[in-house]
Write a protein that holds these residues in place. Structure first.
Motif, PDB file in Angstrom:
ATOM      1  N   ASP A 249       0.808  -1.224   0.000  1.00  0.00           N
ATOM      2  CA  ASP A 249       0.000   0.000   0.000  1.00  0.00           C
ATOM      3  C   ASP A 249       0.838   1.270   0.000  1.00  0.00           C
ATOM      4  OD1 ASP A 249      -2.417  -1.468   0.052  1.00  0.00           O
ATOM      5  OD2 ASP A 249      -2.235  -1.711   2.229  1.00  0.00           O
ATOM      6  N   ARG A 250       1.981   1.199  -0.684  1.00  0.00           N
ATOM      7  CA  ARG A 250       2.829   2.387  -0.778  1.00  0.00           C
ATOM      8  C   ARG A 250       2.775   3.023  -2.155  1.00  0.00           C
ATOM      9  NH1 ARG A 250       8.274   0.053   1.854  1.00  0.00           N
ATOM     10  NH2 ARG A 250       9.131   1.999   1.014  1.00  0.00           N
ATOM     11  N   MET A 251       1.940   2.447  -3.047  1.00  0.00           N
ATOM     12  CA  MET A 251       1.682   3.051  -4.356  1.00  0.00           C
ATOM     13  C   MET A 251       0.320   2.552  -4.845  1.00  0.00           C
ATOM     14  SD  MET A 251       4.022   3.160  -7.825  1.00  0.00           S
ATOM     15  CE  MET A 251       3.894   1.399  -8.211  1.00  0.00           C
ATOM     16  N   PRO A 252      -0.532   3.434  -5.370  1.00  0.00           N
ATOM     17  CA  PRO A 252      -1.830   2.979  -5.876  1.00  0.00           C
ATOM     18  C   PRO A 252      -1.658   2.151  -7.152  1.00  0.00           C
ATOM     19  CG  PRO A 252      -1.543   5.343  -6.243  1.00  0.00           C
ATOM     20  CD  PRO A 252      -0.390   4.906  -5.404  1.00  0.00           C
ATOM     21  N   PRO A 253      -2.480   1.145  -7.354  1.00  0.00           N
ATOM     22  CA  PRO A 253      -2.340   0.274  -8.536  1.00  0.00           C
ATOM     23  C   PRO A 253      -2.428   1.014  -9.863  1.00  0.00           C
ATOM     24  CG  PRO A 253      -3.798  -0.736  -6.919  1.00  0.00           C
ATOM     25  CD  PRO A 253      -3.530   0.653  -6.445  1.00  0.00           C
ATOM     26  N   ASP A 254      -3.188   2.113  -9.932  1.00  0.00           N
ATOM     27  CA  ASP A 254      -3.331   2.804 -11.204  1.00  0.00           C
ATOM     28  C   ASP A 254      -2.083   3.601 -11.592  1.00  0.00           C
ATOM     29  OD1 ASP A 254      -3.542   4.900  -9.424  1.00  0.00           O
ATOM     30  OD2 ASP A 254      -5.558   5.503 -10.034  1.00  0.00           O
ATOM     31  N   GLU A 255      -1.062   3.595 -10.736  1.00  0.00           N
ATOM     32  CA  GLU A 255       0.203   4.241 -11.075  1.00  0.00           C
ATOM     33  C   GLU A 255       1.250   3.258 -11.595  1.00  0.00           C
ATOM     34  OE1 GLU A 255       1.811   6.730  -8.041  1.00  0.00           O
ATOM     35  OE2 GLU A 255       0.013   8.015  -7.905  1.00  0.00           O
ATOM     36  N   ILE A 256       0.933   1.967 -11.599  1.00  0.00           N
ATOM     37  CA  ILE A 256       1.952   0.959 -11.942  1.00  0.00           C
ATOM     38  C   ILE A 256       2.507   1.162 -13.344  1.00  0.00           C
ATOM     39  CG2 ILE A 256       2.410  -1.491 -12.290  1.00  0.00           C
ATOM     40  CD1 ILE A 256       0.325  -2.114 -10.159  1.00  0.00           C
ATOM     41  N   ALA A 257       1.620   1.290 -14.344  1.00  0.00           N
ATOM     42  CA  ALA A 257       2.089   1.390 -15.730  1.00  0.00           C
ATOM     43  C   ALA A 257       2.968   2.621 -15.928  1.00  0.00           C
ATOM     44  CB  ALA A 257       0.892   1.422 -16.679  1.00  0.00           C
ATOM     45  N   GLY A 258       2.563   3.742 -15.359  1.00  0.00           N
ATOM     46  CA  GLY A 258       3.383   4.944 -15.460  1.00  0.00           C
ATOM     47  C   GLY A 258       4.705   4.800 -14.739  1.00  0.00           C
ATOM     48  N   TYR A 259       4.670   4.136 -13.588  1.00  0.00           N
ATOM     49  CA  TYR A 259       5.893   3.912 -12.804  1.00  0.00           C
ATOM     50  C   TYR A 259       6.894   3.061 -13.585  1.00  0.00           C
ATOM     51  CZ  TYR A 259       8.696   2.359  -8.740  1.00  0.00           C
ATOM     52  OH  TYR A 259       9.708   2.077  -7.850  1.00  0.00           O
ATOM     53  N   ILE A 260       6.413   1.999 -14.226  1.00  0.00           N
ATOM     54  CA  ILE A 260       7.297   1.145 -15.023  1.00  0.00           C
ATOM     55  C   ILE A 260       7.917   1.947 -16.164  1.00  0.00           C
ATOM     56  CG2 ILE A 260       7.338  -0.821 -16.618  1.00  0.00           C
ATOM     57  CD1 ILE A 260       5.169  -2.116 -14.859  1.00  0.00           C
ATOM     58  N   LEU A 261       7.087   2.703 -16.876  1.00  0.00           N
ATOM     59  CA  LEU A 261       7.610   3.498 -17.986  1.00  0.00           C
ATOM     60  C   LEU A 261       8.620   4.525 -17.490  1.00  0.00           C
ATOM     61  CD1 LEU A 261       7.569   4.246 -20.981  1.00  0.00           C
ATOM     62  CD2 LEU A 261       5.657   5.786 -20.501  1.00  0.00           C
ATOM     63  N   GLY A 262       8.306   5.196 -16.387  1.00  0.00           N
ATOM     64  CA  GLY A 262       9.234   6.183 -15.843  1.00  0.00           C
ATOM     65  C   GLY A 262      10.562   5.570 -15.436  1.00  0.00           C
ATOM     66  N   LEU A 263      10.521   4.406 -14.793  1.00  0.00           N
ATOM     67  CA  LEU A 263      11.761   3.713 -14.424  1.00  0.00           C
ATOM     68  C   LEU A 263      12.630   3.455 -15.643  1.00  0.00           C
ATOM     69  CD1 LEU A 263      10.812   0.966 -11.780  1.00  0.00           C
ATOM     70  CD2 LEU A 263      12.744   2.560 -11.628  1.00  0.00           C
ATOM     71  N   LEU A 264      12.017   2.998 -16.734  1.00  0.00           N
ATOM     72  CA  LEU A 264      12.790   2.623 -17.904  1.00  0.00           C
ATOM     73  C   LEU A 264      13.236   3.839 -18.710  1.00  0.00           C
ATOM     74  CD1 LEU A 264      10.803  -0.588 -18.709  1.00  0.00           C
ATOM     75  CD2 LEU A 264      13.214  -0.466 -18.086  1.00  0.00           C
ATOM     76  N   VAL A 265      12.421   4.879 -18.766  1.00  0.00           N
ATOM     77  CA  VAL A 265      12.871   6.117 -19.397  1.00  0.00           C
ATOM     78  C   VAL A 265      14.024   6.723 -18.601  1.00  0.00           C
ATOM     79  CG1 VAL A 265      12.210   8.524 -19.862  1.00  0.00           C
ATOM     80  CG2 VAL A 265      10.730   6.652 -20.612  1.00  0.00           C
ATOM     81  N   GLY A 266      13.894   6.712 -17.276  1.00  0.00           N
ATOM     82  CA  GLY A 266      14.993   7.199 -16.450  1.00  0.00           C
ATOM     83  C   GLY A 266      16.265   6.411 -16.668  1.00  0.00           C
ATOM     84  N   ALA A 267      16.142   5.085 -16.775  1.00  0.00           N
ATOM     85  CA  ALA A 267      17.310   4.244 -17.031  1.00  0.00           C
ATOM     86  C   ALA A 267      17.915   4.539 -18.399  1.00  0.00           C
ATOM     87  CB  ALA A 267      16.919   2.774 -16.927  1.00  0.00           C
ATOM     88  N   GLU A 268      17.048   4.754 -19.415  1.00  0.00           N
ATOM     89  CA  GLU A 268      17.536   5.116 -20.749  1.00  0.00           C
ATOM     90  C   GLU A 268      18.366   6.394 -20.706  1.00  0.00           C
ATOM     91  OE1 GLU A 268      14.233   3.471 -23.989  1.00  0.00           O
ATOM     92  OE2 GLU A 268      14.364   5.606 -23.547  1.00  0.00           O
ATOM     93  N   ILE A 269      17.824   7.408 -20.049  1.00  0.00           N
ATOM     94  CA  ILE A 269      18.507   8.699 -20.015  1.00  0.00           C
ATOM     95  C   ILE A 269      19.827   8.592 -19.259  1.00  0.00           C
ATOM     96  CG2 ILE A 269      18.356  11.053 -19.100  1.00  0.00           C
ATOM     97  CD1 ILE A 269      15.332  10.925 -19.772  1.00  0.00           C
ATOM     98  N   ALA A 270      19.833   7.857 -18.157  1.00  0.00           N
ATOM     99  CA  ALA A 270      21.077   7.681 -17.399  1.00  0.00           C
ATOM    100  C   ALA A 270      22.135   6.965 -18.238  1.00  0.00           C
ATOM    101  CB  ALA A 270      20.801   6.909 -16.105  1.00  0.00           C
ATOM    102  N   GLU A 271      21.723   5.949 -18.995  1.00  0.00           N
ATOM    103  CA  GLU A 271      22.665   5.268 -19.888  1.00  0.00           C
ATOM    104  C   GLU A 271      23.126   6.183 -21.009  1.00  0.00           C
ATOM    105  OE1 GLU A 271      21.893   1.422 -21.503  1.00  0.00           O
ATOM    106  OE2 GLU A 271      20.812   0.752 -19.714  1.00  0.00           O
ATOM    107  N   ALA A 272      22.169   6.885 -21.624  1.00  0.00           N
ATOM    108  CA  ALA A 272      22.499   7.745 -22.758  1.00  0.00           C
ATOM    109  C   ALA A 272      23.461   8.856 -22.354  1.00  0.00           C
ATOM    110  CB  ALA A 272      21.221   8.342 -23.341  1.00  0.00           C
ATOM    111  N   GLU A 273      23.330   9.320 -21.124  1.00  0.00           N
ATOM    112  CA  GLU A 273      24.183  10.406 -20.645  1.00  0.00           C
ATOM    113  C   GLU A 273      25.656   9.999 -20.638  1.00  0.00           C
ATOM    114  OE1 GLU A 273      23.755  13.799 -17.169  1.00  0.00           O
ATOM    115  OE2 GLU A 273      22.898  11.818 -16.864  1.00  0.00           O
ATOM    116  N   GLN A 274      25.924   8.710 -20.515  1.00  0.00           N
ATOM    117  CA  GLN A 274      27.302   8.228 -20.525  1.00  0.00           C
ATOM    118  C   GLN A 274      27.897   8.215 -21.932  1.00  0.00           C
ATOM    119  OE1 GLN A 274      27.651   4.479 -18.391  1.00  0.00           O
ATOM    120  NE2 GLN A 274      25.884   4.996 -17.141  1.00  0.00           N
TER     121      GLN A 274
END
Length: 331
Positions: A249-274
């Protein structure tokens, strides 16, 4: 029957006949051309003046994967306005229509590559009324080979004469370095497709409510989580928290899809920055709608200035037309 979206005037064109060698001298007389971006997901054609101005547009959701029994010529004839054949005699194709399984498979030109290089490697089919030119993609032959097919046309149009890093978000996000009007380097990140698959068919996705869309709050939280150095692991370690945070109960279920996308976009940008000079020089993010806006928001949260551009591929198609009309380019 295919449903076609007309941008200005209704019309249609002719399908290709036998294969022939390019007739560069004939192209010299043509004033208008047709630029076709035919991807796996959509069809877009522009009627273009030779100076790059767009006169008319046709858009349709019939991507190459929706064409059955290789009926590309018939589908092209259905989708394109008939009157266009009286206004233009040359059509240029980019995207997956020129890939394996497309209408005409072309190869790749190795980066660094500009429009002249792309034009030299084009494959031409023709009949009495219309010359069809199928453009190659661009490749990088580094330790991990990479390719793009169609994105190079828009990247070159977006950068113009400037040097820039061009970002094209999507299922397969492209990062492209444009220098001196040439594609110098390219890289593909598959965070978008990974997020889509995880949100559709995975243990994590089972907690997503039916009909839940990408939540902006979930996306921003995912981006922040990707970059939080106080947390253990990287993207693979943190993706499971899309499930565990909900279980506790630390995140509402309707945020899951956005959370997954945000995690992976963030990972992309961190990799790309290198790999890419994102803090030195212009960063141009291409594409319409929320997808590009989300990517820009994530870049800016990282402290990277980025400019959103919605560009047409028409200037690149027009320059290619000019290149191919000069026989000395192919001497």
């Amino acid at each position: 029957m295919l449903s076609v979206k007309w941008a200005i005037d209704p019309a249609r064109t002719k399908r290709c006949g036998r294969r022939s060698r390019p007739n560069h001298s004939a192209w010299k007389e043509l004033r208008m051309l047709i630029g076709v971006e035919w991807t796996s997901q959509a069809f877009c054609a522009d009627l273009i003046e030779d100076d790059g101005r767009v006169i008319d547009v046709v858009q349709n959701a019939t991507g190459t994967t929706a064409v059955r029994d290789r009926r590309f010529a018939e589908t092209f004839s259905e989708l394109l306005p008939q009157v266009w054949r009286n206004q233009a005699k040359a059509a240029y194709f980019s995207g997956m229509i020129t890939g394996r399984g497309g209408w005409v498979e072309t190869g790749f030109v190795a980066a660094p590559a500009g429009l002249s290089d792309i034009g030299r490697a084009a494959v031409t089919h023709a009949d009495a009324e219309l010359t069809l030119t199928f453009l190659p993609g661009v490749s990088s032959l580094a330790a991990l080979p990479d390719v793009m097919r169609g994105e190079e046309i828009r990247a070159l149009a977006a950068a113009g004469q400037a040097n820039a890093t061009v970002v094209m978000p999507g299922l397969h996000t492209k990062f492209v370095t444009v220098e001196a009007e040439r594609i110098a380097r390219l890289g593909t990140y598959v965070g978008g497709e990974t997020a889509k698959l995880l949100s559709r068919d995975s243990l994590v996705s089972r907690l997503i409510p039916d009909g839940a869309a990408i939540s902006e709050a979930g996306f921003d939280r995912g981006v922040a989580t990707a970059w939080d150095q106080s947390l253990p692991g990287g993207a693979l370690r943190r993706l499971f928290s899309a499930r565990s945070l909900v279980l506790f109960d630390r995140m509402p279920p309707d945020e899951i899809a956005g959370y997954i996308l945000g995690l992976l976009v963030g990972a992309e940008i961190a990799e790309a920055e290198q790999e890419w000079p994102l803090r030195n020089g212009p960063v141009l993010v291409l594409g319409p709608g929320v997808e590009a806006q989300r990517y820009i928001r994530a870049l800016r949260q990282r402290g990277i200035e980025a400019e959103h551009r919605q560009v047409s591929a028409a200037p690149s198609f027009a320059k290619l037309h000019q290149v191919l009309s000069r026989p000395e380019q192919f001497a």
